[in-house]
Write a protein that holds these residues in place. Sequence first.
Motif, mmCIF file in Angstrom:
data_model
loop_
_atom_site.group_PDB
_atom_site.id
_atom_site.type_symbol
_atom_site.label_atom_id
_atom_site.label_comp_id
_atom_site.label_asym_id
_atom_site.label_seq_id
_atom_site.Cartn_x
_atom_site.Cartn_y
_atom_site.Cartn_z
ATOM 1 N N VAL A 1 0.870 -1.174 0.000
ATOM 2 C CA VAL A 1 0.000 0.000 0.000
ATOM 3 C C VAL A 1 0.906 1.223 0.000
ATOM 4 O O VAL A 1 1.748 1.389 0.895
ATOM 5 C CB VAL A 1 -0.928 0.020 1.230
ATOM 6 N N MET A 2 0.772 2.066 -1.026
ATOM 7 C CA MET A 2 1.594 3.257 -1.159
ATOM 8 C C MET A 2 0.847 4.470 -0.611
ATOM 9 O O MET A 2 -0.312 4.723 -0.978
ATOM 10 C CB MET A 2 1.981 3.506 -2.604
ATOM 11 N N LEU A 3 1.531 5.232 0.239
ATOM 12 C CA LEU A 3 0.939 6.366 0.931
ATOM 13 C C LEU A 3 1.544 7.684 0.439
ATOM 14 O O LEU A 3 2.613 7.709 -0.169
ATOM 15 C CB LEU A 3 1.165 6.240 2.439
ATOM 16 N N GLU A 4 0.880 8.769 0.801
ATOM 17 C CA GLU A 4 1.366 10.094 0.417
ATOM 18 C C GLU A 4 2.615 10.506 1.189
ATOM 19 O O GLU A 4 3.315 11.432 0.790
ATOM 20 C CB GLU A 4 0.271 11.140 0.647
ATOM 21 N N GLY A 5 2.874 9.860 2.309
ATOM 22 C CA GLY A 5 4.059 10.166 3.101
ATOM 23 C C GLY A 5 4.829 8.909 3.412
ATOM 24 O O GLY A 5 4.274 7.806 3.440
ATOM 25 N N GLY A 6 6.136 9.089 3.651
ATOM 26 C CA GLY A 6 6.973 7.935 3.943
ATOM 27 C C GLY A 6 8.006 8.249 5.003
ATOM 28 O O GLY A 6 7.713 8.935 5.983
ATOM 29 N N ILE A 7 9.255 7.783 4.791
ATOM 30 C CA ILE A 7 10.290 8.024 5.785
ATOM 31 C C ILE A 7 10.696 9.494 5.842
ATOM 32 O O ILE A 7 11.423 9.897 6.749
ATOM 33 C CB ILE A 7 11.531 7.145 5.539
ATOM 34 N N ASN A 8 10.218 10.283 4.873
ATOM 35 C CA ASN A 8 10.421 11.724 4.988
ATOM 36 C C ASN A 8 9.576 12.306 6.118
ATOM 37 O O ASN A 8 9.807 13.438 6.559
ATOM 38 C CB ASN A 8 10.102 12.430 3.667
ATOM 39 N N HIS A 9 8.607 11.521 6.638
ATOM 40 C CA HIS A 9 7.778 11.940 7.768
ATOM 41 C C HIS A 9 7.918 11.017 8.973
ATOM 42 O O HIS A 9 7.810 11.465 10.111
ATOM 43 C CB HIS A 9 6.301 11.995 7.355
ATOM 44 N N LEU A 10 8.114 9.727 8.734
ATOM 45 C CA LEU A 10 8.236 8.741 9.819
ATOM 46 C C LEU A 10 9.455 7.862 9.552
ATOM 47 O O LEU A 10 9.389 6.906 8.776
ATOM 48 C CB LEU A 10 6.987 7.857 9.897
ATOM 49 N N LEU A 11 10.560 8.169 10.214
ATOM 50 C CA LEU A 11 11.802 7.447 9.987
ATOM 51 C C LEU A 11 11.989 6.272 10.942
ATOM 52 O O LEU A 11 12.733 5.336 10.660
ATOM 53 C CB LEU A 11 12.984 8.412 10.126
ATOM 54 N N ARG A 12 11.299 6.299 12.062
ATOM 55 C CA ARG A 12 11.553 5.325 13.121
ATOM 56 C C ARG A 12 11.475 3.868 12.663
ATOM 57 O O ARG A 12 12.337 3.056 13.043
ATOM 58 C CB ARG A 12 10.583 5.566 14.286
ATOM 59 N N PRO A 13 10.474 3.450 11.869
ATOM 60 C CA PRO A 13 10.421 2.033 11.467
ATOM 61 C C PRO A 13 11.674 1.586 10.730
ATOM 62 O O PRO A 13 12.127 0.449 10.908
ATOM 63 C CB PRO A 13 9.179 1.970 10.562
ATOM 64 N N LEU A 14 12.240 2.459 9.894
ATOM 65 C CA LEU A 14 13.457 2.108 9.176
ATOM 66 C C LEU A 14 14.642 1.995 10.127
ATOM 67 O O LEU A 14 15.491 1.116 9.987
ATOM 68 C CB LEU A 14 13.749 3.163 8.106
ATOM 69 N N MET A 15 14.703 2.863 11.147
ATOM 70 C CA MET A 15 15.824 2.878 12.078
ATOM 71 C C MET A 15 15.798 1.713 13.050
ATOM 72 O O MET A 15 16.839 1.144 13.372
ATOM 73 C CB MET A 15 15.821 4.195 12.869
ATOM 74 N N THR A 16 14.620 1.357 13.525
ATOM 75 C CA THR A 16 14.514 0.375 14.610
ATOM 76 C C THR A 16 13.957 -0.976 14.164
ATOM 77 O O THR A 16 14.044 -1.952 14.917
ATOM 78 C CB THR A 16 13.608 0.909 15.732
ATOM 79 N N GLY A 17 13.334 -1.024 12.994
ATOM 80 C CA GLY A 17 12.694 -2.256 12.551
ATOM 81 C C GLY A 17 11.346 -2.502 13.198
ATOM 82 O O GLY A 17 10.723 -3.544 12.967
ATOM 83 N N GLN A 18 10.884 -1.555 14.002
ATOM 84 C CA GLN A 18 9.597 -1.703 14.685
ATOM 85 C C GLN A 18 8.654 -0.604 14.202
ATOM 86 O O GLN A 18 8.903 0.573 14.419
ATOM 87 C CB GLN A 18 9.773 -1.595 16.200
ATOM 88 N N PRO A 19 7.543 -0.976 13.532
ATOM 89 C CA PRO A 19 6.639 0.042 13.000
ATOM 90 C C PRO A 19 5.745 0.661 14.066
ATOM 91 O O PRO A 19 5.580 0.104 15.157
ATOM 92 C CB PRO A 19 5.799 -0.739 11.984
#
Length: 406
Positions: A303-321
């Motif tokens: 599912v593609m959203l209007e925002g990504g890691i430019n708004h929410l970086l934490r899941p990429l950094m920690t592996g926990q969404p």
Amino acid sequence: MILAPSTIDLFAFGEESLLDLVSGQASPFFAYDLGAARERFRRLRAALPQRVRLAYAVKSNPGLPLLETFSAEGAWFDCASAGEVSTVLAAGGTGAGMVFAGPAKSERDLQAALFAGARVQVDGIEDVARLHTLHEGAEPLPVSVRVNPAQGVSEVATIIGGGGPSAFGVDEEVVEEFLTEAARYERVRISGVQVFAASNELDAGRLLANHRTALRIARHVQAVLGRELDLVDLGGGLGVRYDVTQPSLDVRTLGAGLGRVLEENAWFTGELLLEPGRWLSAPTGVYCARVVRTKDSRGERFVMLEGGINHLLRPLMTGQPFPTLALRPGVGVIGSAGSGAAGGALVRTTLAGPLCTSLDRLGTGDLPADLRPGDVVVFGQAGAYAATQAMTHFLSHPAPEQVWVG
């Protein structure tokens, strides 16, 4: 459909309020509930021993309305940059209720802390030497030393705490050498200790074990100095859950246990400080982003959203969404963790953003199979380490709006 009772604490707003927000606000955006912030501060304050002061960790969310809310409640503040000092002062905070930390403080940072009258936590002899030069008062400048524990640390995930090698503080094994060297700088006086040994900890027992470690170290420092300490800073680490299967931190158990820890350490009569950040701010915020498109690729649902890691970086950094729910404008919640889906089964879904990089992933979770363009994915616990931790300028997408309610 309404939010499942087991998930309500993961999201700052109820279903009706979320519908109002997404109908009146362009996506993507953050929204924060200041009433929830007040309630959490008061709940934590009531759970802890009265002598424990609360210093809100500004790094978790430096929003001015939030700082004003906590300032009105009598909070102290934990700052880590000249910018945070400036924002706290603008919010009504004072240097008398401010501590200043950081492993690589610039001269600008130190000058801002001194100008405000904040209590600086030194991480090495370099901090002491520069403060000795900058301080112009007639009396020695009282500072705290951050100590990196050699052992006795208990935490699940190391972010800015923990034992082992660290960019932070003075290693416990060499603290006596540090204190001897620091004594050469007559305009600076070590009179406090800070130990930050956990991050997002949900187990009150682990936090209390770390508090005992901090007080053990402080007692040793006091003995070496040969004078009483006036401040022991226990750091932060109070956690929030990001998954419905996780337990919530029991702050009443934490408070009762901390009371016993203080009884065990009657030798210390100075100020005791706790630095909650995420626990106070995370549950006050949500991030809302509309679905642009969906696809199946080689057995995986996207599912593609209007925002990504430019708004929410934490899941990429920690592996926990972040926890998520799906909202259909004009209808309501159509699916959330632990509650099933109104229109059918939940399916494992990878959430992706608009950026031209395969790194742009916001996590994988269970969302309705019939999720479609125009629906909104709401991320809970987004009041901490979200808007200001993100890669906002990456690919030059616009920054999300931030809406403050209450």
